[in-house]
Motif scaffolding. Structure first.
Motif, PDB file in Angstrom:
ATOM      1  N   VAL A 369      12.040  89.338 114.970  1.00 39.95           N
ATOM      2  CA  VAL A 369      13.051  89.536 113.882  1.00 39.95           C
ATOM      3  C   VAL A 369      12.652  88.076 113.022  1.00 39.95           C
ATOM      4  O   VAL A 369      13.108  87.404 113.449  1.00 39.95           O
ATOM      5  CB  VAL A 369      14.365  89.922 114.280  1.00 39.95           C
ATOM      6  CG1 VAL A 369      14.497  88.690 115.384  1.00 39.95           C
ATOM      7  CG2 VAL A 369      15.422  90.363 113.812  1.00 39.95           C
ATOM      8  N   PHE A 370      13.695  88.298 111.779  1.00 44.08           N
ATOM      9  CA  PHE A 370      14.131  87.762 110.846  1.00 44.08           C
ATOM     10  C   PHE A 370      14.646  86.988 110.759  1.00 44.08           C
ATOM     11  O   PHE A 370      15.675  87.630 110.840  1.00 44.08           O
ATOM     12  CB  PHE A 370      13.293  87.818 109.622  1.00 44.08           C
ATOM     13  CG  PHE A 370      11.460  87.493 109.393  1.00 44.08           C
ATOM     14  CD1 PHE A 370      10.479  87.382 109.576  1.00 44.08           C
ATOM     15  CD2 PHE A 370      11.111  89.296 109.820  1.00 44.08           C
ATOM     16  CE1 PHE A 370       8.551  87.367 109.528  1.00 44.08           C
ATOM     17  CE2 PHE A 370       9.688  89.657 110.226  1.00 44.08           C
ATOM     18  CZ  PHE A 370       8.809  89.084 110.343  1.00 44.08           C
ATOM     19  N   ASP A 371      15.699  85.549 110.352  1.00 36.50           N
ATOM     20  CA  ASP A 371      16.214  84.742 110.409  1.00 36.50           C
ATOM     21  C   ASP A 371      16.298  84.874 108.694  1.00 36.50           C
ATOM     22  O   ASP A 371      15.377  83.118 108.322  1.00 36.50           O
ATOM     23  CB  ASP A 371      16.525  83.532 110.895  1.00 36.50           C
ATOM     24  CG  ASP A 371      18.009  82.813 111.031  1.00 36.50           C
ATOM     25  OD1 ASP A 371      18.418  83.354 109.746  1.00 36.50           O
ATOM     26  OD2 ASP A 371      18.619  82.105 112.105  1.00 36.50           O
ATOM     27  N   SER A 372      17.602  85.556 108.420  1.00 36.00           N
ATOM     28  CA  SER A 372      16.962  85.449 106.174  1.00 36.00           C
ATOM     29  C   SER A 372      17.963  83.800 106.341  1.00 36.00           C
ATOM     30  O   SER A 372      17.979  83.813 104.801  1.00 36.00           O
ATOM     31  CB  SER A 372      18.203  86.595 106.251  1.00 36.00           C
ATOM     32  OG  SER A 372      19.660  86.319 106.672  1.00 36.00           O
ATOM     33  N   GLY A 375      14.648  81.371 107.317  1.00 36.23           N
ATOM     34  CA  GLY A 375      13.651  81.725 107.210  1.00 36.23           C
ATOM     35  C   GLY A 375      12.908  82.096 108.295  1.00 36.23           C
ATOM     36  O   GLY A 375      11.697  81.710 107.890  1.00 36.23           O
ATOM     37  N   TYR A 376      12.941  81.689 109.857  1.00 42.25           N
ATOM     38  CA  TYR A 376      12.106  81.672 111.112  1.00 42.25           C
ATOM     39  C   TYR A 376      11.998  82.630 110.965  1.00 42.25           C
ATOM     40  O   TYR A 376      12.422  83.711 111.118  1.00 42.25           O
ATOM     41  CB  TYR A 376      13.038  80.686 111.602  1.00 42.25           C
ATOM     42  CG  TYR A 376      12.997  78.849 110.661  1.00 42.25           C
ATOM     43  CD1 TYR A 376      11.597  78.882 110.674  1.00 42.25           C
ATOM     44  CD2 TYR A 376      12.972  78.749 111.693  1.00 42.25           C
ATOM     45  CE1 TYR A 376      11.562  77.450 110.182  1.00 42.25           C
ATOM     46  CE2 TYR A 376      13.014  76.732 111.822  1.00 42.25           C
ATOM     47  CZ  TYR A 376      12.395  76.529 110.483  1.00 42.25           C
ATOM     48  OH  TYR A 376      12.028  75.596 110.365  1.00 42.25           O
ATOM     49  N   MET A 377      11.037  83.530 111.993  1.00 46.40           N
ATOM     50  CA  MET A 377      10.952  84.470 112.901  1.00 46.40           C
ATOM     51  C   MET A 377      10.690  84.646 114.292  1.00 46.40           C
ATOM     52  O   MET A 377      10.381  82.991 114.855  1.00 46.40           O
ATOM     53  CB  MET A 377       9.034  84.800 112.447  1.00 46.40           C
ATOM     54  CG  MET A 377       8.940  85.924 113.621  1.00 46.40           C
ATOM     55  SD  MET A 377       7.580  86.832 112.446  1.00 46.40           S
ATOM     56  CE  MET A 377       6.193  85.781 113.676  1.00 46.40           C
ATOM     57  N   VAL A 390       8.895  81.259 114.800  1.00 52.27           N
ATOM     58  CA  VAL A 390       7.468  80.688 113.895  1.00 52.27           C
ATOM     59  C   VAL A 390       8.186  80.067 112.301  1.00 52.27           C
ATOM     60  O   VAL A 390       9.298  81.400 111.846  1.00 52.27           O
ATOM     61  CB  VAL A 390       7.088  81.629 114.348  1.00 52.27           C
ATOM     62  CG1 VAL A 390       5.880  81.427 112.553  1.00 52.27           C
ATOM     63  CG2 VAL A 390       5.715  82.018 114.842  1.00 52.27           C
ATOM     64  N   ASN A 391       7.629  79.214 112.020  1.00 46.97           N
ATOM     65  CA  ASN A 391       7.891  78.901 110.686  1.00 46.97           C
ATOM     66  C   ASN A 391       6.558  79.659 109.539  1.00 46.97           C
ATOM     67  O   ASN A 391       5.921  79.787 109.596  1.00 46.97           O
ATOM     68  CB  ASN A 391       8.131  77.434 110.719  1.00 46.97           C
ATOM     69  CG  ASN A 391       8.086  77.148 108.705  1.00 46.97           C
ATOM     70  OD1 ASN A 391       7.821  77.900 107.841  1.00 46.97           O
ATOM     71  ND2 ASN A 391       8.117  76.123 108.338  1.00 46.97           N
ATOM     72  N   VAL A 392       6.889  80.589 108.967  1.00 45.66           N
ATOM     73  CA  VAL A 392       6.456  81.993 108.625  1.00 45.66           C
ATOM     74  C   VAL A 392       5.793  81.197 107.277  1.00 45.66           C
ATOM     75  O   VAL A 392       4.816  81.876 106.148  1.00 45.66           O
ATOM     76  CB  VAL A 392       6.914  82.734 107.800  1.00 45.66           C
ATOM     77  CG1 VAL A 392       7.417  83.966 109.696  1.00 45.66           C
ATOM     78  CG2 VAL A 392       8.689  82.807 107.034  1.00 45.66           C
TER      79      VAL A 392
END
Length: 649
Positions: A369-372, A375-377, A390-392
């Motif tokens: 899932v992504f944190d808006s 910006g991390y996954m 994860v730093n995308v």
């Protein structure tokens, strides 16, 4: 619900997942063999894999990386100078993982060029000697640089190695040629070969008398070798199929693990006579002595602990699936056990003889899932009971967060910035604060319910968590208090959940009841049921057209449901069976369905409801997630411990 855990969850009430993982080399180390780009399937539309993030060593590989399969771990060798463990795996990549037990993680990878087993460490030169039975040689690794120095040809099928600190010689038990090869540790040259019994499989050095003891699995005895003359001086009968041997420097005894008779023979090193036999059960194969507590550790189906002072079994501890290698660290008193059917080391405390931690040498990524806001996954790592952050932008793992047991599905709360992780095996929901990447709360659910599926309702601020077992209810959690405020009976085991922002409904797929249940977030009541001929599993919602895409868990199709009418509007036939992941790129009008058995992702067009392409990804792709910020699609490859990054354009 995590895909591969379903069957075991049904039969045991627990969610357990063991998927083998493999990895390429870390940056700065020896270069890996050229990765398999997996380009067999033609790409018609839907983009391609631009990079692969290998989670275990945080390395980005350009394009698609499809490594070979791994069965499990094969051996452990301790470097006593720097305290590192060299862990070998039963894989085709011929890599050795260097583990820092203090940090509890892999810090380097060595390209060994062979299938190495447990070996020995030369304290004089700082080199490790690992036998490679397939190549009939011994791999020599420099402990200071983690690089292969050379390989020394020996006899047939070398199984074990011991170092004689008194003369600097390395002794290799050659199971196929019934001899022990003697290597000069200073020159890496073979000096001589010593005939022993049939099928020598393990070797131990007694520094008090300078003798070496070699177990002969085929002749059920131990050959005693004088290290000063390199001659066999005695033969000691022991139990059936002796496999492992360890020396106790406190009492001068040697302990022999007899796999055929389920016991441990104890040899007095002063008389070379068996003084007792200890029943341990199972088929003990590896054994080690901990000089810090005076205990002996043998691996059978579990780890068996023997008190060297009383020769009694004092503890039994589970230690992975098929434990077959063990080493004791005299510096910290810990014991490390490797299993041939799992990818993690079990760490036992020598003080308590209990498993205190696992150290994974691979990763089993699950849903993401992504944190808006940041910006991390966030990706669940099922076998390690943690979440990888994860730093995308950089494609790097920046944090690891320990959660409950068996983390699977997860959801992002856009109102409070928290990530909610469903811990299926411990029946909990872990709440991670996105600002700090720390667990700030644990929501305890009904034990044994195997919670599965989670969705966030952005209108009411609540989260909805399904049950795979028990009563088939849906728990409603208030995101502002992290408390369960309601239970909604839906009459079915939930596989997955998704929120439809266009109508305010929460959908739960009930696989075994062949239905899709719709819950109104305003009233928390069931308002509709969509019946299926197949088995609805993973769900995805397209916010642009208001349609839901339902992957059939056991059949090869995707059902399209209109959120406006709750009617099936299309069925899309897939080229292969078994997904189970599905995700929607509303911007590009594409749906991505993972194919776990063929290592591909099938691309569907939402405009035509048809298959428009196939993309080769990593091994065992099981889950898919779209990042609207970057426009990239991320596929969790549970079999290769990686994330395939797809550019849809």
């Amino acid at each position: 619900m995590t895909w591969a855990s379903c069957v075991r969850a049904i039969s045991t009430g627990l969610v357990v997942l063991l998927i083998c993982s493999v990895w390429p080399m870390a940056s700065g180390l020896a270069s890996p063999a050229s990765p398999n780009r997996g380009g067999a399937a033609p790409l018609l539309s839907g983009g391609s894999v631009v990079d692969t993030l290998v989670l275990f060593n945080n390395t980005v590989v350009s394009g698609n990386f499809l490594p070979s399969n791994v069965v499990g771990l094969a051996g452990i060798t301790l470097d006593t100078t720097n305290g590192l463990l060299f862990v070998t795996a039963l894989d085709e990549n011929e890599n050795i993982s260097v583990v820092n037990p203090v940090l509890g993680k892999v810090v380097a990878t060595v390209a060994s060029g062979g299938q190495a087993l447990s070996g020995a460490y030369d304290v004089t030169s700082g080199s490790l000697y690992l036998p490679d039975p397939g190549a009939n040689d011994v791999i020599v690794i420099a402990g200071a640089t983690n690089t292969v120095l050379t390989s020394v040809p020996v006899g047939s099928s070398p199984d074990a190695v011991a170092f004689d600190s008194s003369n600097g010689m390395v002794y290799v038990a050659d199971a196929g040629s019934n001899n022990v090869t003697v290597i000069n540790g200073a020159t890496e040259k073979v000096l001589t070969s010593i005939p022993v019994g049939t099928g020598p499989s393990a070797i131990a050095f007694d520094p008090s008398n300078g003798f070496l003891y070699v177990t002969n699995g085929g002749s059920n005895n131990v050959t005693v070798v004088n290290g000063g003359t390199n001659k066999a001086v005695a033969t000691v009968p022991v139990g059936g199929d002796p496999l492992g041997i360890a020396f106790d420097n406190r009492n001068g005894f040697l302990y022999v693990a007899n796999g055929g008779t389920g016991n441990v023979s104890v040899i007095n090193g002063a008389t070379d006579m068996v003084v007792t036999s200890i029943s341990v059960g199972g088929a003990p194969n590896a054994i080690a002595f901990d000089n810090k507590n005076g205990f002996v550790y043998a691996t059978a189906s579990i780890a068996v602990v023997i008190n060297g002072a009383t020769e009694k079994v004092v503890a039994r501890q589970p230690a992975g699936d098929g434990p077959d290698a063990v080493v004791c660290d005299g510096a910290n008193g810990d014991v490390y056990v490797a299993a041939d059917e799992s990818l993690g080391l079990s760490v036992l405390s020598g003080a308590t003889d209990k498993v205190i931690a696992p150290i994974l040498t691979g990763a089993t990524p699950g849903p993401a899932v992504f944190d808006s806001r940041n910006g991390y996954m966030y990706v669940t790592n099922y076998e390690a009971d943690d979440v990888l952050v994860v730093n995308v932008v950089k494609n790097q793992v920046v944090a690891t967060i320990q959660v409950g047991r068996g983390p699977g599905d997860l959801a992002y709360d856009s109102k409070n910035g928290n990530i909610y992780v469903v811990d299926g095996a411990s029946s909990e929901v872990s709440v991670i604060q996105g600002a700090t990447n720390k667990v700030v709360s644990t929501i305890v659910l009904v034990p044994g319910t195997s919670p599965s599926g989670i969705a966030f309702d952005s209108k009411n601020g609540c989260l909805y968590v399904g049950e795979f077992l028990y009563q088939g209810n849906v728990k409603v959690i208030d995101g502002s208090t992290n408390q369960v405020v309601k239970e909604i009976p839906i009459g079915g085991a939930t596989w997955d959940m998704v929120y439809d922002s266009s109508n305010g409904l929460i959908y739960a797929s009930n696989t075994f009841e062949h239905k899709l249940t719709a819950i109104d977030g305003a009233t928390n009541k069931v308002v509709a049921t969509v019946h299926f001929a197949g088995d609805p599993g993973p769900l995805a919602f397209d916010s642009k057209n208001g349609f839901l895409y339902v992957a059939d868990e056991y059949d090869s199709n995707v059902t399209v449901v209109s959120g406006a009418t709750e009617k099936v509007v299309a069925t899309i036939r897939l080229p292969v069976e078994y997904g189970p992941g599905i995700g929607v790129d509303s911007q590009a009008g594409l749906v991505y369905v993972t194919e776990v058995l063929s290592n591909n992702v099938t691309v569907l067009s939402v405009a035509t409801n048809s298959v428009v392409g196939t993309i080769a990804v990593g091994q065992g792709p099981a889950y898919a997630a779209f990042d609207s910020a970057t426009g990239f699609f991320y596929v969790s490859n549970s079999g290769s411990g990686s994330e395939s990054i797809i550019n849809p354009t």
